[in-house]
Design a protein around this motif. Structure first.
Motif, short mmCIF file in Angstrom:
data_model
loop_
_atom_site.label_atom_id
_atom_site.label_comp_id
_atom_site.label_asym_id
_atom_site.label_seq_id
_atom_site.Cartn_x
_atom_site.Cartn_y
_atom_site.Cartn_z
N VAL A 477 9.90 38.76 42.22
CA VAL A 477 10.43 40.08 41.89
C VAL A 477 11.63 39.89 40.97
CG1 VAL A 477 11.36 42.24 42.79
CG2 VAL A 477 9.67 40.95 44.12
N ARG A 478 11.51 40.38 39.74
CA ARG A 478 12.59 40.23 38.77
C ARG A 478 12.73 41.51 37.95
NH1 ARG A 478 11.37 35.05 35.67
NH2 ARG A 478 10.80 34.31 37.75
N TYR A 479 13.93 41.73 37.45
CA TYR A 479 14.24 42.92 36.67
C TYR A 479 14.68 42.49 35.28
CZ TYR A 479 14.06 45.01 41.26
OH TYR A 479 13.64 45.41 42.53
N VAL A 480 14.01 43.05 34.27
CA VAL A 480 14.23 42.65 32.88
C VAL A 480 14.47 43.90 32.05
CG1 VAL A 480 13.23 41.48 30.88
CG2 VAL A 480 12.71 40.66 33.18
N SER A 481 15.44 43.81 31.12
CA SER A 481 15.71 44.90 30.18
C SER A 481 15.90 44.31 28.79
CB SER A 481 16.97 45.68 30.61
OG SER A 481 17.30 46.66 29.65
N ASN A 482 15.08 44.73 27.84
CA ASN A 482 15.16 44.23 26.46
C ASN A 482 15.17 42.71 26.41
OD1 ASN A 482 15.26 46.89 25.55
ND2 ASN A 482 17.51 46.95 25.61
N ASP A 483 14.28 42.10 27.17
CA ASP A 483 14.10 40.64 27.23
C ASP A 483 15.27 39.91 27.86
OD1 ASP A 483 11.58 40.79 26.01
OD2 ASP A 483 12.48 40.78 24.01
N VAL A 484 16.18 40.66 28.49
CA VAL A 484 17.29 40.04 29.21
C VAL A 484 16.97 40.08 30.70
CG1 VAL A 484 19.74 40.15 29.78
CG2 VAL A 484 18.97 40.69 27.46
N LEU A 485 16.97 38.91 31.34
CA LEU A 485 16.69 38.85 32.77
C LEU A 485 17.94 39.25 33.54
CD1 LEU A 485 14.82 38.14 35.11
CD2 LEU A 485 15.56 35.75 34.90
N LEU A 486 17.86 40.43 34.18
CA LEU A 486 19.01 40.94 34.91
C LEU A 486 19.18 40.27 36.26
CD1 LEU A 486 18.47 44.75 34.25
CD2 LEU A 486 20.08 43.23 33.08
N LYS A 487 18.09 40.22 37.01
CA LYS A 487 18.22 39.76 38.39
C LYS A 487 16.86 39.34 38.93
CE LYS A 487 20.49 41.20 42.71
NZ LYS A 487 21.16 42.33 43.40
N ALA A 541 21.40 27.78 37.33
CA ALA A 541 22.37 28.46 36.49
C ALA A 541 21.67 29.09 35.28
CB ALA A 541 23.45 27.48 36.02
N GLY A 542 22.11 30.33 34.94
CA GLY A 542 21.54 31.01 33.79
C GLY A 542 20.28 31.78 34.07
N THR A 543 19.83 31.80 35.33
CA THR A 543 18.60 32.50 35.66
C THR A 543 18.74 33.99 35.45
OG1 THR A 543 18.02 30.80 37.26
CG2 THR A 543 16.88 32.90 37.46
N SER A 544 19.87 34.57 35.84
CA SER A 544 20.07 36.00 35.69
C SER A 544 21.52 36.29 35.36
CB SER A 544 19.67 36.73 36.97
OG SER A 544 20.56 36.41 38.02
N ILE A 545 21.83 37.55 35.01
CA ILE A 545 23.21 37.90 34.65
C ILE A 545 23.88 38.72 35.74
CG2 ILE A 545 22.68 37.81 32.18
CD1 ILE A 545 22.67 40.86 32.14
N PHE A 546 23.21 38.92 36.85
CA PHE A 546 23.82 39.56 38.01
C PHE A 546 24.30 38.48 38.97
CE2 PHE A 546 22.17 43.91 37.39
CZ PHE A 546 23.20 44.64 37.96
N PRO A 547 25.60 38.40 39.26
CA PRO A 547 26.03 37.43 40.28
C PRO A 547 25.66 37.93 41.67
CG PRO A 547 27.90 38.72 39.54
CD PRO A 547 26.73 39.13 38.68
N SER A 548 25.37 37.01 42.57
CA SER A 548 25.01 37.40 43.93
C SER A 548 26.22 37.55 44.83
CB SER A 548 24.05 36.35 44.53
OG SER A 548 24.64 35.07 44.49
N SER A 549 27.41 37.19 44.32
CA SER A 549 28.64 37.37 45.08
C SER A 549 29.78 37.59 44.08
CB SER A 549 28.91 36.13 45.95
OG SER A 549 29.00 34.97 45.14
N PRO A 550 30.94 38.11 44.53
CA PRO A 550 32.06 38.32 43.61
C PRO A 550 32.35 37.06 42.79
CG PRO A 550 32.53 39.27 45.75
CD PRO A 550 31.24 38.52 45.90
N TRP A 551 32.64 37.27 41.49
CA TRP A 551 32.73 36.14 40.57
C TRP A 551 34.00 36.25 39.74
CZ3 TRP A 551 31.05 36.63 35.07
CH2 TRP A 551 31.19 35.42 34.36
N ASP A 552 34.72 35.17 39.65
CA ASP A 552 35.91 35.08 38.81
C ASP A 552 35.48 34.59 37.44
OD1 ASP A 552 38.28 34.57 37.54
OD2 ASP A 552 39.19 33.47 39.22
N TYR A 553 35.54 35.50 36.44
CA TYR A 553 35.03 35.17 35.11
C TYR A 553 35.74 33.98 34.49
CZ TYR A 553 39.21 37.27 33.04
OH TYR A 553 40.50 37.54 32.68
N ARG A 554 36.97 33.65 34.98
CA ARG A 554 37.71 32.52 34.41
C ARG A 554 37.12 31.19 34.82
NH1 ARG A 554 43.36 34.65 36.68
NH2 ARG A 554 41.90 34.92 38.42
N HIS A 555 36.19 31.24 35.77
CA HIS A 555 35.52 30.02 36.23
C HIS A 555 34.01 30.24 36.17
CE1 HIS A 555 39.28 28.21 37.62
NE2 HIS A 555 39.60 29.42 38.09
#
Length: 705
Positions: A477-487, A541-555
């Protein structure tokens, strides 16, 4: 794991009462001799069903007396169905020891499970309608939608085997079998109609017509079941059904039955508080055709050939807004971090919303052949085979438009050997080859010992298995928008193995003519190995652009996403005791008292609370002067987790129903007007914490000629 000691009751008075009464019953009957067996009785005739001792048709695929079946069986006949005031099969099954039910439509339709609502679709029991398996390949082998196949008015009886029956019906019969037997068309000639209207938007209607004579009779029925659903839910619903049955006697040796029909379920589902499961409308449709041919080879032998095809289609979707996520991504600084820059670029290319759905369709085709033979007055045998193909198509659930097929090849055999005047052995098994999970064999041995007239002791052991559903094996089960894999929310590894079950049981069936009573007891231990459960794991890594938990963008190296897989999570044991007491204390009255004590020994809290420790049901019916029928049903369950929800334990469940029916007659026409009050007490939780079953009052009018 250290096993706990089974505590049979939190109410010692009920157990003591039961044991005392049972002992008195046995002593009162013990001196009565066993009746002589008729060596000329046909092993195949359904005429046995007219005897005082009910005949069960489905347990071993041979007609057997209730006290000679290889297991404990509860029969819900037409009178009990009518007097219960129930509106569907799931509501009736709450009257069977060991069953848990829900009237919610979140899983497609009201559902029932035996010895634990471990998941949302109840895929560990088999449901048959006139011998045709009606579990849903699309809903992970679930049985909720199949329970809605036929109207209650068309049902002759429901046979419920409380215990494993993979020896007769294969992988889906792991914990039990529900066999719904519809009325023969010759018994429903003329017109019939039923209306029900009342609180909670209840608006049911049913009409049927039967015609023909002699060697060919037919019935066509149409009905609707509808209400507003549980309080606090989005569960408004309407079920529309159309069913046809034809019974033909082609010759003195040949009988042909043709059945066809379909139904739709339109219902609301979802939660206002859940972004990923919002309130919406869902539609489910199913159609079927079934042809059965039985040929008599003699007084003691016949062959039966059956073919059926079933289709189902699901529509369930909603739009998800992505604007908030896009705004947050655009506002996030990237600095000189290339990974974050690319992440923001991906979000910029995403549409403002996306359609989320679980749309798809499924089909199953089954061809079976069985040969039944009575070798002698002491030995009867049934042998046969079955070919089954299931296929599921869903881009949303499997990331492909290809049909995912599973083929089953089954060979089965059951023998009933009367090795002594007062004892018989039921032995049988099924060999099954599954194109996905391989080969398996499910055997069963059960000895029925007639201690005295009307007194039977059962002891037996069986093995069973449950093959994995298509979703457990191939979920993607995956969600895609404009060829971008969201989740990616579910991605099955395919490494899960079939569940296995070892059952040991001791049973007692007693009939007491002098006391106008009967009792059925089942003491059981069910050891389930390789229980399948969903479990999250991290994706590359890189599978989707939705993090599964809170994410610090600096890391960015800490960015992680996860998906569900299905694994063999644990082994556990279910132990307990069930009994059912039927008593006719005086003329035109009947009292039925059931209890089930279930102890699930697991290290997982959800599994541990999947069934109430103690469940009790009391049913009383009395025919009053003037032909009035009064029935009262009271049910109490201790706390348990909501069926397949994973939510905390609900409060104790108490429900009392009352029904009063008045007979109607005008010339050749007859009928009944009835008032039904469901849940006279306080509302109780059903399925989810915010869902409640409140009091419902409705009136039914039934007419036939």
């Amino acid at each position: 794991m250290r096993h706990k000691t089974l505590r049979l009751s939190r109410r010692p008075w009920s157990t003591a009462f039961f044991l005392l009464v049972s002992t008195e019953f046995v002593m009162a009957q013990a001196r009565e001799p066993l009746p002589a067996l008729d060596p000329h009785a046909s092993a195949l005739s359904e005429a046995h069903y007219l005897m005082d001792m009910p005949i069960v048709l489905s347990v071993s695929r041979m007609p057997q007396r209730l006290d000679e079946t290889p297991g404990a069986v509860t029969i819900l006949d037409r009178d009990m169905i009518r007097l219960s005031g129930g509106r569907d099969v799931a509501d009736l099954l709450r009257l069977v020891p060991g069953f848990q039910t829900s009237t919610a439509f979140e899983s497609g339709a009201p559902l029932a499970s035996y010895h634990g609502g471990f998941e949302a679709y109840s895929g560990r029991i088999q449901v048959l309608v006139d011998g045709r398996s009606v579990y849903s390949p699309y809903f992970s082998g679930g049985t909720a939608t199949g329970l809605q196949t036929v109207a209650l008015a068309d049902i002759e009886r429901i046979e419920v085997l409380r215990g494993s029956n993979s020896a007769s019906y294969g992988a889906r019969a792991m914990l039990g079998v529900i066999n719904i037997v519809t009325r023969h068309s010759i018994d429903t000639l003329g017109g019939r109609g039923t209306l029900a209207h009342g609180e909670n938007g209840i608006r049911d209607a049913q009409a049927s017509i039967g015609w023909g004579r002699g060697e060919a009779t037919m019935r066509l029925g149409l009905d609707r079941r509808a209400d507003d659903g549980l309080s606090g839910s989005n569960g408004h619903n309407q079920i529309n059904r159309l069913n046809f049955r034809a019974d033909l006697r082609a010759s003195a040796r040949d009988e042909i039955a043709l059945r066809a029909g379909g139904f739709t379920i339109d219902s609301g589902k979802g939660f206002a508080s859940k972004e990923g499961d919002p309130p919406r409308e869902r539609s489910f449709g199913s159609g079927y055709a079934q042809l059965d041919w039985r040929h008599s080879l003699g007084a003691d032998e016949d062959v039966a050939l059956s073919f059926s095809h079933t289709q189902e289609k699901v529509r369930d979707g909603f739009a998800v807004s992505l604007l908030n996520y896009k705004t947050q991504a655009a506002a996030m600084p990237d600095g000189a971090i290339a990974a974050v820059t690319q992440w923001k670029k991906n979000w910029a290319n995403v549409s403002d919303s996306i359609d989320s759905n679980v749309n798809g369709h499924a089909a199953s085709s089954v061809l079976s052949l069985q040969h039944t033979l009575r070798h002698s007055s002491a030995l009867r045998v049934v042998l046969g085979g079955e070919l089954r193909r299931e296929q599921v198509v869903s881009q949303a659930l499997y990331n492909t438009q290809a049909a995912l097929r599973t083929d089953y090849t089954r060979l089965f055999g059951n023998a009933e050997w009367r090795f002594a005047d007062n004892a018989l052995l039921n032995a049988g098994g099924m060999y099954e080859r599954n194109s996905i999970s391989g080969d398996s064999f499910s055997p069963r041995l059960m000895v029925n010992w007639h201690l005295a007239q009307g007194q039977t002791l059962r002891v037996g052991v069986s093995k069973a298995h449950r093959s994995n559903s298509t979703f457990e094996q191939f979920a993607d089960v995956r969600y895609v928008s404009n060829d971008v894999l969201l989740k990616v929310t579910a991605l099955a590894s395919g490494n899960v193995k079939p569940e296995r079950l070892l059952v040991r049981e001791l049973g007692y069936f007693g009939e007491f003519a002098r006391l106008r009573a009967a009792v059925d007891v089942r003491l059981f231990q069910e050891r389930l190995v390789g229980f399948v459960r969903g479990r999250r794991y991290e994706l590359p890594a890189g599978t989707s652009i939705f993090p599964s938990s809170p994410w610090d963008y600096r890391h960015p190296e800490n960015f992680a996403s996860s998906a569900w897989d299905y694994v063999n999570a644990e082994d556990f044991t279910i132990e307990g005791l069930e009994y059912q007491l039927k008593w006719r204390p005086w003329r035109d009255a009947q009292l039925i008292f059931n209890q089930a004590y279930i102890d699930i020994q697991s290290v997982d809290q959800d599994t541990l609370r999947a069934a109430p420790k103690l469940a009790s049901t009391l049913i009383f019916s009395q025919k009053l002067p003037g032909g009035l029928d009064l029935s009262l049903t009271h049910q109490e369950n201790s706390t348990s987790r909501g069926q397949g929800t994973g939510e905390p334990e609900s409060a104790r469940m108490r429900r009392t129903d009352l029904r009063l029916g008045v007979p109607l007659r005008a010339g050749r026409n007859r009928g009944e007007l009835a008032l039904v009050l469901q849940n006279l007490g306080s509302p109780y939780q059903d399925f989810a914490g915010e869902f409640e079953f409140q009091r419902r009052a409705f009136v039914t009018l039934q007419l036939e000629n």
